[in-house]
Motif scaffolding. Structure first.
Motif, PDB file in Angstrom:
ATOM      1  N   UNK A 208      50.456  39.202  34.074  1.00  0.00           N
ATOM      2  CA  UNK A 208      50.223  40.339  33.037  1.00  0.00           C
ATOM      3  C   UNK A 208      51.221  42.081  32.746  1.00  0.00           C
ATOM      4  N   UNK A 209      50.600  41.826  31.903  1.00  0.00           N
ATOM      5  CA  UNK A 209      51.511  43.354  31.253  1.00  0.00           C
ATOM      6  C   UNK A 209      49.525  44.333  32.385  1.00  0.00           C
ATOM      7  N   UNK A 210      48.482  44.131  31.761  1.00  0.00           N
ATOM      8  CA  UNK A 210      47.431  44.721  32.570  1.00  0.00           C
ATOM      9  C   UNK A 210      47.578  44.893  33.875  1.00  0.00           C
ATOM     10  N   UNK A 211      47.272  46.204  34.671  1.00  0.00           N
ATOM     11  CA  UNK A 211      47.477  45.617  36.881  1.00  0.00           C
ATOM     12  C   UNK A 211      46.171  44.188  37.041  1.00  0.00           C
ATOM     13  N   UNK A 212      46.827  43.504  38.048  1.00  0.00           N
ATOM     14  CA  UNK A 212      45.939  42.684  38.195  1.00  0.00           C
ATOM     15  C   UNK A 212      44.773  43.296  39.150  1.00  0.00           C
ATOM     16  N   UNK A 213      44.821  43.954  39.144  1.00  0.00           N
ATOM     17  CA  UNK A 213      43.237  45.163  39.728  1.00  0.00           C
ATOM     18  C   UNK A 213      42.110  45.240  38.909  1.00  0.00           C
ATOM     19  N   UNK A 214      42.241  45.718  37.722  1.00  0.00           N
ATOM     20  CA  UNK A 214      42.235  46.089  36.165  1.00  0.00           C
ATOM     21  C   UNK A 214      41.504  44.938  36.059  1.00  0.00           C
ATOM     22  N   UNK A 215      42.629  43.332  36.390  1.00  0.00           N
ATOM     23  CA  UNK A 215      41.970  42.240  35.218  1.00  0.00           C
ATOM     24  C   UNK A 215      40.832  42.036  36.358  1.00  0.00           C
ATOM     25  N   UNK A 216      40.592  41.950  38.045  1.00  0.00           N
ATOM     26  CA  UNK A 216      39.627  41.816  38.751  1.00  0.00           C
ATOM     27  C   UNK A 216      38.757  42.864  38.570  1.00  0.00           C
ATOM     28  N   UNK A 217      38.836  43.889  38.286  1.00  0.00           N
ATOM     29  CA  UNK A 217      37.694  44.599  37.558  1.00  0.00           C
ATOM     30  C   UNK A 217      36.557  43.642  37.047  1.00  0.00           C
ATOM     31  N   UNK A 218      37.621  43.718  35.748  1.00  0.00           N
ATOM     32  CA  UNK A 218      36.787  42.961  34.305  1.00  0.00           C
ATOM     33  C   UNK A 218      36.487  41.467  34.951  1.00  0.00           C
ATOM     34  N   UNK A 219      36.968  40.493  36.800  1.00  0.00           N
ATOM     35  CA  UNK A 219      36.268  39.887  36.954  1.00  0.00           C
ATOM     36  C   UNK A 219      35.825  38.245  36.108  1.00  0.00           C
ATOM     37  N   UNK A 220      36.652  37.935  34.485  1.00  0.00           N
ATOM     38  CA  UNK A 220      36.105  37.061  33.383  1.00  0.00           C
ATOM     39  C   UNK A 220      37.803  36.346  32.959  1.00  0.00           C
ATOM     40  N   UNK A 221      38.390  35.304  33.848  1.00  0.00           N
ATOM     41  CA  UNK A 221      39.115  34.580  33.237  1.00  0.00           C
ATOM     42  C   UNK A 221      38.882  34.860  31.893  1.00  0.00           C
ATOM     43  N   UNK A 222      38.167  34.031  31.174  1.00  0.00           N
ATOM     44  CA  UNK A 222      37.964  34.524  29.671  1.00  0.00           C
ATOM     45  C   UNK A 222      38.316  35.612  28.612  1.00  0.00           C
TER      46      UNK A 222
END
Length: 253
Positions: A208-222
């Motif tokens: 990932x380029x974005x932090x994993x924590x940011x993606x977890x906040x998005x909470x959307x795999x797509x």
């Protein structure tokens, strides 16, 4: 067998995981939700690709934790031994392997001084460990020593968003917080340490380029896939992607 010096068992990486509640909660903290599941699936696929062919190979999983990677490799036909310094984590790993119906040998041990003969496993894997060990070079040397030809491990990259988080955690720890102040790595340091052990990097995957924590906040795999695909097309992932999973192979003697 190794004669490596004893590790610093007062280090946070030993205290944090020598806790039954942490061991029980570990998988949920790391791999729950759509992004956690994406990380787990991707990790399994990358490791399987780096170790191919897997069936019949002897594999040592150092810092096995709750045994997720060890169990996944066993399902693919590898003969797996998992090592961890935490008896609490190993108890969960043994239970999970029993529930999964796979045969994995779990033993107590430490990455700084593995109790195995040199080149006693076809391959060694080590995930989310070097970032926490008191002496990462000694640990990496041990991984290389006991591997016949391949070592697979990961690390958070120096040129990534993970470095910012690591900096914040070091500052918090300096002010008395109990957070895990992990280290980040430059690729050149990793390559040099491997070279000193007769290994070289032959494969690499950046997630990932974005932090994993940011993606977890998005909470959307797509959404995560779309965002990271755009970064990859722009050439950013190969520079700033993290964590980095590395395949290192023993150089011909």
């Amino acid at each position: 067998m190794t004669g490596a010096r004893a590790p610093r068992t007062d280090h946070y990486s030993y205290r944090v995981y020598a806790d039954a509640d942490m061991a029980e909660a570990f998988d949920g903290l790391r791999f729950s939700g759509p992004i956690g599941q994406l990380i787990a699936r991707t990790q399994e696929e990358i490791i399987a690709g780096f170790l191919d062919p897997i069936e019949g190979r002897t594999v040592l999983d150092v810092g096995t934790g709750t045994g997720r990677a060890a169990i996944a490799l066993s399902r693919r036909g590898a003969r797996v031994t998992g090592v961890d310094a935490s008896a609490e984590m190993l108890a969960v790993a043994n239970r999970r392997a029993l529930d999964a119906g796979v045969d994995v040998t779990f033993v107590s041990g430490d990455a700084h001084g593995l109790a195995f003969d040199s080149r006693s496993f076809d391959a060694v894997i080590c995930l989310r460990v070097l970032m926490h060990t008191p002496d990462w070079r000694q640990s990496l040397a041990e991984l290389c020593r006991v591997a016949r030809d391949r070592v697979v491990f990961d690390y958070p990259a120096f040129w990534s968003a993970a470095a910012l988080q690591a900096g914040f955690r070091r500052a918090a720890q300096a002010f008395g917080s109990g957070v895990e102040a992990y280290r980040v790595f430059r690729g050149s340091a990793i390559a040099a340490a491997l070279e000193s052990q007769g290994f070289r990097v032959t494969g690499e995957h950046r997630q990932f380029v974005l932090p994993i924590a940011a993606h977890k906040r998005l909470n959307s795999e797509p959404a995560t896939r779309r965002i990271e695909r755009a970064f990859s097309r722009a050439g950013l992932t190969r520079v700033f992607g993290s964590p980095v999973t590395v395949l290192a192979e023993r150089c011909a003697s």
